[in-house]
Write a protein that holds these residues in place. Sequence first.
Motif, PDB file in Angstrom:
ATOM      1  N   TRP A  51      35.668  48.455  38.639  1.00 35.43           N
ATOM      2  CA  TRP A  51      36.694  47.601  38.897  1.00 35.43           C
ATOM      3  C   TRP A  51      37.514  47.507  37.814  1.00 35.43           C
ATOM      4  O   TRP A  51      38.681  47.151  38.161  1.00 35.43           O
ATOM      5  N   LEU A  52      37.002  47.312  36.679  1.00 33.76           N
ATOM      6  CA  LEU A  52      37.782  47.233  35.214  1.00 33.76           C
ATOM      7  C   LEU A  52      38.645  48.208  35.097  1.00 33.76           C
ATOM      8  O   LEU A  52      39.945  48.137  34.628  1.00 33.76           O
ATOM      9  N   SER A  53      38.539  49.403  35.510  1.00 36.39           N
ATOM     10  CA  SER A  53      39.383  50.408  35.160  1.00 36.39           C
ATOM     11  C   SER A  53      39.857  51.031  36.492  1.00 36.39           C
ATOM     12  O   SER A  53      41.077  51.407  36.465  1.00 36.39           O
ATOM     13  N   LYS A  54      39.482  50.593  37.650  1.00 38.14           N
ATOM     14  CA  LYS A  54      39.965  51.168  38.886  1.00 38.14           C
ATOM     15  C   LYS A  54      41.408  50.520  39.130  1.00 38.14           C
ATOM     16  O   LYS A  54      42.414  51.100  39.500  1.00 38.14           O
ATOM     17  N   VAL A  55      41.360  49.220  39.072  1.00 38.20           N
ATOM     18  CA  VAL A  55      42.589  48.532  39.576  1.00 38.20           C
ATOM     19  C   VAL A  55      43.788  48.618  38.724  1.00 38.20           C
ATOM     20  O   VAL A  55      44.976  48.432  39.034  1.00 38.20           O
ATOM     21  N   LEU A  56      43.584  49.134  37.326  1.00 39.24           N
ATOM     22  CA  LEU A  56      44.810  49.644  36.521  1.00 39.24           C
ATOM     23  C   LEU A  56      45.189  51.002  36.473  1.00 39.24           C
ATOM     24  O   LEU A  56      45.785  51.458  35.728  1.00 39.24           O
ATOM     25  N   THR A  57      44.322  51.743  37.351  1.00 33.63           N
ATOM     26  CA  THR A  57      44.633  53.263  37.319  1.00 33.63           C
ATOM     27  C   THR A  57      45.072  53.644  38.698  1.00 33.63           C
ATOM     28  O   THR A  57      45.607  54.704  38.778  1.00 33.63           O
ATOM     29  N   ALA A  58      44.316  53.048  39.897  1.00 36.78           N
ATOM     30  CA  ALA A  58      44.721  53.519  41.255  1.00 36.78           C
ATOM     31  C   ALA A  58      46.376  53.061  41.628  1.00 36.78           C
ATOM     32  O   ALA A  58      46.937  52.280  40.986  1.00 36.78           O
ATOM     33  N   ASP A  59      46.414  53.230  42.875  1.00 40.04           N
ATOM     34  CA  ASP A  59      47.926  53.221  43.292  1.00 40.04           C
ATOM     35  C   ASP A  59      47.885  51.740  44.046  1.00 40.04           C
ATOM     36  O   ASP A  59      48.938  51.299  44.429  1.00 40.04           O
ATOM     37  N   SER A  60      46.768  51.130  44.143  1.00 43.44           N
ATOM     38  CA  SER A  60      46.803  49.827  44.884  1.00 43.44           C
ATOM     39  C   SER A  60      46.579  48.620  44.301  1.00 43.44           C
ATOM     40  O   SER A  60      46.568  47.404  44.539  1.00 43.44           O
ATOM     41  N   GLY A  61      46.734  48.793  42.949  1.00 40.69           N
ATOM     42  CA  GLY A  61      46.430  47.647  42.210  1.00 40.69           C
ATOM     43  C   GLY A  61      47.114  46.548  41.870  1.00 40.69           C
ATOM     44  O   GLY A  61      46.963  45.252  41.917  1.00 40.69           O
ATOM     45  N   LEU A  62      48.513  46.584  42.218  1.00 35.09           N
ATOM     46  CA  LEU A  62      49.535  45.534  42.477  1.00 35.09           C
ATOM     47  C   LEU A  62      49.207  44.674  43.792  1.00 35.09           C
ATOM     48  O   LEU A  62      49.647  43.592  43.523  1.00 35.09           O
ATOM     49  N   VAL A  63      48.814  44.846  44.787  1.00 29.17           N
ATOM     50  CA  VAL A  63      48.206  44.143  45.977  1.00 29.17           C
ATOM     51  C   VAL A  63      46.838  43.706  45.716  1.00 29.17           C
ATOM     52  O   VAL A  63      46.278  42.623  45.889  1.00 29.17           O
ATOM     53  N   GLN A  64      45.727  44.694  45.202  1.00 30.34           N
ATOM     54  CA  GLN A  64      44.416  44.285  45.246  1.00 30.34           C
ATOM     55  C   GLN A  64      44.240  43.315  44.237  1.00 30.34           C
ATOM     56  O   GLN A  64      43.412  42.561  44.229  1.00 30.34           O
ATOM     57  N   ILE A  65      44.686  43.451  43.019  1.00 22.00           N
ATOM     58  CA  ILE A  65      44.332  42.451  41.856  1.00 22.00           C
ATOM     59  C   ILE A  65      44.630  40.901  42.451  1.00 22.00           C
ATOM     60  O   ILE A  65      43.616  40.233  42.410  1.00 22.00           O
ATOM     61  N   PRO A  66      45.851  40.399  43.038  1.00 23.06           N
ATOM     62  CA  PRO A  66      46.079  39.145  43.238  1.00 23.06           C
ATOM     63  C   PRO A  66      45.391  38.582  44.394  1.00 23.06           C
ATOM     64  O   PRO A  66      45.093  37.401  44.833  1.00 23.06           O
ATOM     65  N   THR A  67      44.857  39.971  45.560  1.00 21.83           N
ATOM     66  CA  THR A  67      44.209  39.268  46.623  1.00 21.83           C
ATOM     67  C   THR A  67      42.876  39.436  46.795  1.00 21.83           C
ATOM     68  O   THR A  67      42.219  38.703  47.619  1.00 21.83           O
ATOM     69  N   GLN A  68      42.325  40.219  45.731  1.00 21.61           N
ATOM     70  CA  GLN A  68      40.951  40.399  46.073  1.00 21.61           C
ATOM     71  C   GLN A  68      40.130  40.101  44.741  1.00 21.61           C
ATOM     72  O   GLN A  68      38.630  40.048  44.625  1.00 21.61           O
ATOM     73  N   PHE A  69      40.694  39.502  43.559  1.00 18.87           N
ATOM     74  CA  PHE A  69      40.102  39.073  42.585  1.00 18.87           C
ATOM     75  C   PHE A  69      40.827  37.678  42.035  1.00 18.87           C
ATOM     76  O   PHE A  69      41.934  37.351  42.456  1.00 18.87           O
ATOM     77  N   PRO A  70      39.986  37.051  41.203  1.00 12.72           N
ATOM     78  CA  PRO A  70      40.573  35.483  40.945  1.00 12.72           C
ATOM     79  C   PRO A  70      41.571  35.747  39.815  1.00 12.72           C
ATOM     80  O   PRO A  70      42.206  34.555  39.605  1.00 12.72           O
TER      81      PRO A  70
END
Length: 677
Positions: free
Chosen positions: A567-586
């Motif tokens: 997850w450390l690499s995925k959310v900063l390389t995929a197309d969905s990080g802008l939504v995924q980081i604030p909604t699925q992680f603290p």
Amino acid sequence: MSFRLNKTLQCTLLALSVLPAFTQANTGLQAKDIFELEYASDPQISPDGEQIIYVRNSNDVMKDATRQNLWLVDSKSGVQSPLFSDENRYTQPRWSPKGDKIAFVSNVSGSTQIHVHYLKQNRTALLTQLKTGISDLTWSPDGQWLAYSQKVAEKPSVIAKMPAPPKGATWSDPAVVIDKAYYQADGRGLVKPGYRQIFILPSEGGTPRQLTSGEYHHGGKLAWRSDSKAIVFSANRISDWEYKALEGDLFEVNFEGKITQLTSAPGREHSPSFSKDGKQLAYLSASGELNPYRNHKLNIMDWQAKKSQLVAKDFDRSVQNPSWIGNAKLAMSYDDHGMKKLATITTKGKITDLTDSLSGTTLGRPYLSGQFSANFDGDIAFTTGSSQRPADVALTNSKGKVKQLTKLNEDLLAHKQLGKVHEINYTSSFDGEKIQGWYITPPNFDPAKKYPLLLEIHGGPHLAYGPHFSAELQRYASQGYVVFYDNHRGSSSYGERFAMLLKYKYSSKEDFADHNSGVDAMLKTGFIDKNNLFIAGGSAGGIATAYAIGLTNRFNAAVVVKPVINWLSKVLTADSGLVQIPTQFPGMPWEHVDHYWQRSPLSLVGNVTTPTMLMTGEEDLRTPMAETEQFYQALKHRKIDSVLVKIPGAPHGIAGKPSRMISKIEHTLAWFEKYKK
């Protein structure tokens, strides 16, 4: 080593060659049958209810593509006839208010354009010469206009001024400058500069007129005002909209391009729909709270007063596609316990179920799906499906009497013996949470015998499976597997509490316990071979599969499809990080390294002993290939039997082409056959 699938069908045949001898003789669903499947989508009921036009989807075995044609069905007799049926693509059929014309989008002219077909004259007019894709095609109430949304290109950003090349010189392509936060999209690659705007076009042809402008995207469902002089739509027109993906308001735009904001509540308001008399506007709203799941609620606005009221506020499901069938009642759909239900709801909030057979528009896996349309008289056309059939066209009304009008797959499936789908309910060993699941028994099933079990985990994770047709799972069953799948915690269709059980726990020992307890429940049936247990899943299911084999060695083999591994690499390389980081992680990865690592299957790779096949599309931007390769290399470093299968040209929707679906299925079967005891 890795496999390149440039000749996908050859690989499919290779995979088939290692299956047991009974494969070719049994009457279950075969690999080649996938090219023969058809399904209905986008059924549109005529204003008088006498006809339905729908998109008939079929596969072209020579081009490895899906054909989309338009067919008409008589509502009384069920007799159907082709309106446009050839090798071109026809989509978005929409009846004119009088029912004498049908607007649609097609590439029949060589590029995708808007057309209008005159039914009585049997003539078709080409209306546009547009350069980009068309969405949200909608007639005005007076029949004089068509509205649609389309991306308007902008010039790309330039930083350095390059010298002009000499005449006749061949230079490399110019540098691509990226300065937007949202710059890539799975299935499209780099997002080209531009914004989606709303246009109107005379229905008899003419020059399109752009109504909206600015550096915002406008579109979604378009609702014409009853006087045909303005359109209501949803948009996020906040200055930093890229960082506020959960926000959106309703706006009205008139023919002069004047935009008036109608709502301003926190969260998103969308899917507007006017009552026939134009006095009420129905729309949906969802909370802007930073949660991975939010119910979408029905609202009714008094158009004159511009005041809204929440309808059925305690209804713990997401309302979908509210469509007026009277001035005090709407048709809608909602997901409930693995089924998609078609229902009516009054403006006072009374909900009446009509049918739970809304289904069938996804062929691969048994996700909830289905579409419907309604006219103001209460006639409702919808796609009906079951565990044994993909979508057909059906008709109902506010009284709930259902009439199926087509049988698109009887020529193929009537003589096949498909696996039967059974429901199973059990409790999770983690906390006693009730879990609903299903299992498919093979053709010629004998409960006195023992069968290998294949656990298949759905994606999302906030999606749901149910007793719906699945070409992939039926193929597994046809090869002698009992296929088990469940709606673990986090799945939709069980309300907000159940969906939110995975908040900040994606993946975890908790959802693993839901799956593992299901395997235990299946073993108690008495017909599962405890020495032949297998596990597979894609996307969120691929993550869960990779996580599971780090927690247990009970499975003979695993197939991990398009996973997140780190997850450390995925959310900063995929197309969905802008939504995924604030909604699925603290918080941000660098602020919560331990949390991101704990959720990552890579953190458990040191425990893995299960032989593992990894499979991902080479153009996947949702779960990029680097995620898969991290796990593959880690397994190889540990000398675990593993194989990496790359699907050329495939985005995250790895089974988007028929041969790719076949390849995914047959490679999975071949891998599992290798490790049967």
